[in-house]
Design a protein around this motif. Structure first.
Motif, PDB file in Angstrom:
ATOM      1  N   ALA A 237       0.905   5.046   0.623  1.00 26.90           N
ATOM      2  CA  ALA A 237       1.661   5.600  -0.545  1.00 26.90           C
ATOM      3  C   ALA A 237       2.007   4.437  -1.203  1.00 26.90           C
ATOM      4  O   ALA A 237       2.853   3.551  -0.584  1.00 26.90           O
ATOM      5  N   SER A 238       2.470   4.504  -2.540  1.00 24.15           N
ATOM      6  CA  SER A 238       3.081   3.613  -3.419  1.00 24.15           C
ATOM      7  C   SER A 238       4.510   4.092  -3.109  1.00 24.15           C
ATOM      8  O   SER A 238       5.032   5.036  -3.095  1.00 24.15           O
ATOM      9  N   VAL A 239       5.511   2.921  -3.268  1.00 23.58           N
ATOM     10  CA  VAL A 239       6.662   3.047  -2.550  1.00 23.58           C
ATOM     11  C   VAL A 239       7.657   2.201  -3.539  1.00 23.58           C
ATOM     12  O   VAL A 239       7.420   0.981  -3.645  1.00 23.58           O
ATOM     13  N   ALA A 240       8.946   2.556  -3.879  1.00 29.10           N
ATOM     14  CA  ALA A 240      10.012   1.553  -4.314  1.00 29.10           C
ATOM     15  C   ALA A 240      11.148   1.662  -3.362  1.00 29.10           C
ATOM     16  O   ALA A 240      11.681   2.765  -2.884  1.00 29.10           O
ATOM     17  N   ALA A 241      11.732   0.633  -2.927  1.00 26.80           N
ATOM     18  CA  ALA A 241      12.862   0.491  -1.853  1.00 26.80           C
ATOM     19  C   ALA A 241      13.578  -0.720  -1.919  1.00 26.80           C
ATOM     20  O   ALA A 241      13.200  -1.718  -2.602  1.00 26.80           O
ATOM     21  N   ASP A 242      14.845  -0.238  -1.409  1.00 24.25           N
ATOM     22  CA  ASP A 242      15.648  -1.658  -1.712  1.00 24.25           C
ATOM     23  C   ASP A 242      15.533  -2.505  -0.496  1.00 24.25           C
ATOM     24  O   ASP A 242      14.940  -2.196   0.391  1.00 24.25           O
ATOM     25  N   THR A 243      16.169  -3.770  -1.005  1.00 29.17           N
ATOM     26  CA  THR A 243      15.653  -5.001  -0.052  1.00 29.17           C
ATOM     27  C   THR A 243      15.605  -4.989   1.314  1.00 29.17           C
ATOM     28  O   THR A 243      14.733  -5.177   2.094  1.00 29.17           O
ATOM     29  N   PRO A 244      16.618  -4.244   2.267  1.00 28.29           N
ATOM     30  CA  PRO A 244      16.596  -4.242   3.760  1.00 28.29           C
ATOM     31  C   PRO A 244      15.452  -3.315   3.925  1.00 28.29           C
ATOM     32  O   PRO A 244      15.406  -3.660   5.419  1.00 28.29           O
ATOM     33  N   LEU A 245      15.043  -2.522   3.353  1.00 28.90           N
ATOM     34  CA  LEU A 245      13.972  -1.476   3.862  1.00 28.90           C
ATOM     35  C   LEU A 245      12.643  -2.138   3.521  1.00 28.90           C
ATOM     36  O   LEU A 245      11.758  -1.689   4.316  1.00 28.90           O
ATOM     37  N   LEU A 246      12.462  -3.050   2.783  1.00 34.85           N
ATOM     38  CA  LEU A 246      11.126  -3.413   2.138  1.00 34.85           C
ATOM     39  C   LEU A 246      10.415  -4.339   3.352  1.00 34.85           C
ATOM     40  O   LEU A 246       9.077  -3.993   3.517  1.00 34.85           O
ATOM     41  N   PRO A 247      10.748  -4.808   4.294  1.00 35.00           N
ATOM     42  CA  PRO A 247      10.046  -5.318   5.501  1.00 35.00           C
ATOM     43  C   PRO A 247       9.492  -4.114   6.271  1.00 35.00           C
ATOM     44  O   PRO A 247       8.482  -4.445   6.860  1.00 35.00           O
ATOM     45  N   LEU A 248      10.024  -2.952   5.995  1.00 32.08           N
ATOM     46  CA  LEU A 248       9.450  -2.026   6.983  1.00 32.08           C
ATOM     47  C   LEU A 248       8.602  -1.201   6.194  1.00 32.08           C
ATOM     48  O   LEU A 248       7.673  -0.586   6.698  1.00 32.08           O
ATOM     49  N   LEU A 249       8.177  -1.550   4.891  1.00 27.16           N
ATOM     50  CA  LEU A 249       7.259  -0.964   4.028  1.00 27.16           C
ATOM     51  C   LEU A 249       6.309  -1.703   3.305  1.00 27.16           C
ATOM     52  O   LEU A 249       5.474  -1.361   2.463  1.00 27.16           O
ATOM     53  N   ALA A 250       6.171  -2.732   3.668  1.00 32.92           N
ATOM     54  CA  ALA A 250       5.515  -3.861   2.914  1.00 32.92           C
ATOM     55  C   ALA A 250       3.886  -3.930   3.340  1.00 32.92           C
ATOM     56  O   ALA A 250       3.116  -4.188   2.381  1.00 32.92           O
ATOM     57  N   GLN A 251       3.391  -3.315   4.330  1.00 36.93           N
ATOM     58  CA  GLN A 251       2.146  -3.493   4.500  1.00 36.93           C
ATOM     59  C   GLN A 251       1.439  -2.135   3.946  1.00 36.93           C
ATOM     60  O   GLN A 251       1.021  -1.168   4.422  1.00 36.93           O
ATOM     61  N   ARG A 252       1.337  -2.220   2.777  1.00 40.42           N
ATOM     62  CA  ARG A 252       0.577  -1.356   1.778  1.00 40.42           C
ATOM     63  C   ARG A 252       0.599  -1.950   0.477  1.00 40.42           C
ATOM     64  O   ARG A 252       0.957  -2.974  -0.180  1.00 40.42           O
ATOM     65  N   PRO A 253      -0.578  -1.219  -0.407  1.00 42.26           N
ATOM     66  CA  PRO A 253      -1.059  -1.982  -1.533  1.00 42.26           C
ATOM     67  C   PRO A 253      -0.057  -2.221  -2.596  1.00 42.26           C
ATOM     68  O   PRO A 253       0.320  -3.183  -3.370  1.00 42.26           O
ATOM     69  N   VAL A 254       1.070  -0.968  -2.864  1.00 45.58           N
ATOM     70  CA  VAL A 254       2.242  -1.086  -3.748  1.00 45.58           C
ATOM     71  C   VAL A 254       3.525  -0.827  -3.124  1.00 45.58           C
ATOM     72  O   VAL A 254       3.962   0.170  -2.515  1.00 45.58           O
ATOM     73  N   ALA A 255       4.005  -1.535  -3.350  1.00 48.28           N
ATOM     74  CA  ALA A 255       5.828  -1.693  -2.707  1.00 48.28           C
ATOM     75  C   ALA A 255       6.479  -2.556  -3.727  1.00 48.28           C
ATOM     76  O   ALA A 255       6.065  -3.772  -4.064  1.00 48.28           O
TER      77      ALA A 255
END
Length: 524
Positions: free
Chosen positions: A423-441
């Protein structure tokens, strides 16, 4: 060169390297566990994950930092290529390891490459110096803030520079041309600006090594051609960020128009020698402190070494001329371009002044200099890597305990688990390393909209934010306070618009999901 130098390292050297590696690995693991790893960690993870999926250089997180978005206010693209900002071709070799072990690949590679560089340095030194002196020089590398700081930072593409720089100099010293033919091209593939380091090494060979003068001249020529080719030919075909953002941020105080690219900026700076000289020494206190801090673990020997001066000439010139918070910091990644010259230059100085090593006061002074530099590095808490034990502020007292950090991680994992892997996601900075393995972050609260591969504008399906993460730091730190306020305002605006609904809130973490009625692509 003794056979033992060729084939094995002494146990004491291996123990030193193992301690450095273990320390770095444990701190990097803690950074991941405590949400201390931030934006660049996520950016490179996404880029390498995309490369492993067959899409080299692709990163929507890198797009957020591009000139089109950061300067011109455009939307980030799903298919943006990081190549437009940095030609980090060699770093893409880490992609298979990312596919195998995920985010843990990045700290493993970062710590291992810097450890390997120390082992190569010992081999160079052991062939030319007394064993105790070679050991002391190697210890100063492993305990230097210029090495420890970049090792503890978010993953970055400059981690190759010490290892490849030592290999290039070793090849020149020993006239091992096959090694030079291998290491020099790899050094150029680190990044477009790594040619500056190779140019300095070639300059040193031309001036100080008559037996390798022709090789030094070739290195200088190839470096210039490579930098010009990449920065004026390849990168502008991908993106205009080099001129729109990076050259302006670093050299905008010296050149009013950077649109012409690297060559025109260099020519414009050379045409203003007075301003150039002033920028080199300004601010004088910070400049002096930067140079002294770099040479402190080496007992200030680089300040006496002609070899060190030549090897660091161009990278140091760029560092002193640059503006911004990264320009004169000893613990940031950019100082790695200076490490090969500082340490090999010091090694060559000691080779020519070996008699000085017998003086006991000098040996004790060096131990004191290394110890002082190490204490300063650890107490400065580089990249907040030691915030579990070193308070972020003493007056007023601001400290997040390890228990609090782990509680924050547990809360973040619970929220992140709600977001489907693709899924595409927007997240703030400390959470992004947990969500980066996807096409849209993309980064929140900067925005929630992005451009699809066909150019259509749409919004992310999920928004994950952690305003509570910043709460302990808001009494003192203005950036964290402002970030928390922007996140709360952005979450409120998205819900009031009717496009997103809140599906989770616990322990300071909030998750929004786009409403079904808002799912069709939006007009640009």
């Amino acid at each position: 060169m003794p056979d033992s130098v060729h084939h094995r390292w002494p146990r004491s050297v291996l123990q030193m390297a193992a301690g450095f590696w273990l320390f770095g690995a444990l701190v990097q693991i803690w950074r991941l566990l405590s949400l201390s790893a931030t934006y660049d960690q996520a950016l490179f993870l996404q880029e390498l994950w995309s490369t492993a999926q067959g899409r080299p250089f692709e990163s929507s997180l890198s797009s957020v930092l591009s000139g089109a978005v950061a300067v011109h206010g455009g939307l980030p693209r799903i298919d943006y290529l990081h190549l437009g900002q940095h030609a980090n071709v060699l770093t893409l070799s880490v992609a298979p390891l990312v596919a195998l072990i995920g985010p843990w690949a990045l700290p493993l590679v970062q710590v291992s490459l810097l450890t390997a560089a120390g082992l190569v340095l010992w081999r160079l030194a052991a062939a030319r110096l007394a064993p105790a002196l070679a050991m002391r020089l190697t210890a100063s590398y492993f305990l230097s803030g210029a090495v420890i700081g970049p090792m503890l930072e978010n993953f970055h593409d400059l981690i190759w520079l010490p290892l490849l720089g030592f290999l290039v100099v070793g090849a020149l010293l020993d006239r091992r041309w096959w090694l030079l033919a291998l290491a020099a091209p790899l050094l150029l593939l680190v990044r477009e600006d790594s040619g500056l380091l190779l140019f300095s090494l070639g300059l040193w060979a031309c001036v100080r090594r008559p037996d390798a003068r022709w090789a030094g001249a070739v290195l200088m020529l190839v470096s210039v051609l490579w930098v010009v080719l990449v920065t004026t030919g390849i990168q502008p075909l991908v993106d205009a960020s080099l001129a729109d953002r990076f050259l302006q941020e670093k050299f905008g105080h010296l050149v009013t128009d950077v649109s012409g690219g690297t060559v025109s900026v260099l020519w414009a700076m050379l045409s203003r020698p007075g301003a150039l000289l002033q920028a080199l020494v300004s601010p004088p206190g910070a400049t002096l402190g930067f140079v002294l801090a770099l040479s402190l673990p080496l007992l200030f020997v680089p300040l006496l070494s002609v070899d060190a001066a030549l090897m660091v000439a161009i990278p140091l010139l760029v560092a002193l001329l640059s503006q911004g918070q990264t320009a004169l910091s000893v613990t940031l990644r950019y100082v790695l371009a200076l490490v090969p010259g500082l340490y090999v230059g010091s090694m060559l100085w000691w080779e020519n002044h070996s008699g000085s090593w017998s003086q006991r006061w000098l040996q004790r002074s060096w131990i004191g200099a290394i110890s002082l530099g190490l204490v300063i590095t650890l107490v400065s808490n580089p990249h907040r890597s030691f915030s579990a034990v070193v308070p972020d502020s003493f007056v007023p007292w601001v400290h997040r305990s390890p228990a609090l950090m782990l509680q924050q991680r547990a809360a973040a994992l619970s929220a992140v688990s709600l977001v489907p892997p693709e899924a595409s996601v927007a997240a703030d900075t400390p959470l992004l390393p947990l969500l980066a393995q996807r096409p849209v972050a993309i980064r929140f609260p900067n925005g929630v909209r992005y451009l699809e591969r066909d150019g259509r504008a749409t919004s992310v399906d999920w928004v994950v934010a952690f305003p509570g993460y910043y709460t302990p730091m808001t009494p003192l730190f203005s950036w964290e306070s402002g970030q928390r306020a922007e996140i709360l305002s952005g979450l409120k605006a998205l819900q009031e618009s009717g496009r997103y609904q809140q599906v989770y809130e616990r322990a300071g973490v909030v998750v929004l999901r786009r409403r079904a009625a808002a799912s069709p692509p939006e007009p640009g």
